[in-house]
Design an enzyme around this catalytic site. Sequence first.
Site, PDB file in Angstrom:
ATOM      1  N   HIS A 239       0.854  -1.191   0.000  1.00  0.00           N
ATOM      2  CA  HIS A 239       0.000   0.000   0.000  1.00  0.00           C
ATOM      3  C   HIS A 239       0.887   1.236   0.000  1.00  0.00           C
ATOM      4  CE1 HIS A 239      -3.943   1.933   1.621  1.00  0.00           C
ATOM      5  NE2 HIS A 239      -3.213   2.833   0.991  1.00  0.00           N
TER       6      HIS A 239
ATOM      7  N   ARG B  18       1.884   4.965  -0.166  1.00  0.00           N
ATOM      8  CA  ARG B  18       1.203   6.238   0.053  1.00  0.00           C
ATOM      9  C   ARG B  18       2.025   7.362  -0.570  1.00  0.00           C
ATOM     10  NH1 ARG B  18      -0.817   3.204   4.433  1.00  0.00           N
ATOM     11  NH2 ARG B  18      -3.053   3.511   4.690  1.00  0.00           N
TER      12      ARG B  18
ATOM     13  N   HIS C  86       6.307   4.193   4.106  1.00  0.00           N
ATOM     14  CA  HIS C  86       6.695   2.789   4.307  1.00  0.00           C
ATOM     15  C   HIS C  86       7.052   2.191   2.949  1.00  0.00           C
ATOM     16  CE1 HIS C  86       2.367   2.818   3.741  1.00  0.00           C
ATOM     17  NE2 HIS C  86       2.142   3.137   4.994  1.00  0.00           N
TER      18      HIS C  86
ATOM     19  N   GLU D 188      -2.627  -1.712  -3.129  1.00  0.00           N
ATOM     20  CA  GLU D 188      -3.700  -0.912  -2.550  1.00  0.00           C
ATOM     21  C   GLU D 188      -3.347   0.562  -2.615  1.00  0.00           C
ATOM     22  OE1 GLU D 188      -5.097  -3.981   1.013  1.00  0.00           O
ATOM     23  OE2 GLU D 188      -4.004  -2.142   1.500  1.00  0.00           O
TER      24      GLU D 188
ATOM     25  N   THR E  88      -3.477   5.196   9.052  1.00  0.00           N
ATOM     26  CA  THR E  88      -3.815   3.954   8.360  1.00  0.00           C
ATOM     27  C   THR E  88      -5.216   4.105   7.791  1.00  0.00           C
ATOM     28  OG1 THR E  88      -3.922   1.542   8.569  1.00  0.00           O
ATOM     29  CG2 THR E  88      -4.772   2.833  10.422  1.00  0.00           C
TER      30      THR E  88
ATOM     31  N   HIS F 263      -7.973  -5.553   7.540  1.00  0.00           N
ATOM     32  CA  HIS F 263      -7.777  -4.527   8.559  1.00  0.00           C
ATOM     33  C   HIS F 263      -8.104  -5.086   9.937  1.00  0.00           C
ATOM     34  CE1 HIS F 263      -6.705  -0.249   9.027  1.00  0.00           C
ATOM     35  NE2 HIS F 263      -7.302  -0.396  10.178  1.00  0.00           N
TER      36      HIS F 263
ATOM     37  N   GLY G  20      -1.535  -7.545   7.484  1.00  0.00           N
ATOM     38  CA  GLY G  20      -0.196  -6.995   7.586  1.00  0.00           C
ATOM     39  C   GLY G  20       0.240  -6.752   9.015  1.00  0.00           C
TER      40      GLY G  20
END
Length: 237
Positions: free
Chosen positions: A43, A45, A50, A70, A100, A190, A213
């Site tokens: 994912h 961003r 990260h 994602e 998040t 999630h 995750g």
Amino acid sequence: MIRLSVNINKIATLRNARGGNTPNVVEAAKRLESFGAQGITVHPRPDERHIRYADVRELSGVVSTEFNIEGNPNQKFIDLVLEVTPAQVTLVPDAEDVLTSNSGWDTIKHKDFLKGVIANFKAHGIRTSIFVDPEVEMIQGAAEVGADRIELYTESYAQGYIEDRVKAIQPYIICAEEAKKLGLGINAGHDLSLDNIEFFAQKIPFADEVSIGHALISEALYEGLEPVVKLYLKKLS
């Protein structure tokens, strides 16, 4: 059996905290696959706090299972996905400043936008999933915009599990059954963990995939990656 995709963002978070390339996200992905993970999720961003865009490009040539990317489909993200062409893209409406993901799409309000984005990805052979809250109207909206799958946002299930797991799972069963009726595949993610994943899988056994995750990587600090992956696979079966 519900498939397990491991989100490796937390591996990248640990790497970025020190600089350099330890731990190595590519090596982590390879090992997770060798331990039985059936997919790798990332994912990225916009601030690359990260997973970095360069990581996604490098992983695309390495991941041998299902690669799932994602993110919020801004133009930079769209360009990355079309360049990499993963097996699946999961659309998540996270703002740039959130820690998040904290909500699903309003598939009715953003109907026209989502239709265009999904049509673009599907034209390139990429399966598209939409991150949604457990609300029947949002599931129906996902079908109308042309999604292949929905990913149920499972934070409220995880939070309610300890107090009343039967009550906590009910909205998800209803939404999963609606998605199935509409011909949508069903993913979930999630705050799913070793504590709550088995009950989820028992109640929605026709789900396609879970993406995990934070919990999995945290649990692996105590038990190791391989044993934890195998525990998830056992509970999902």
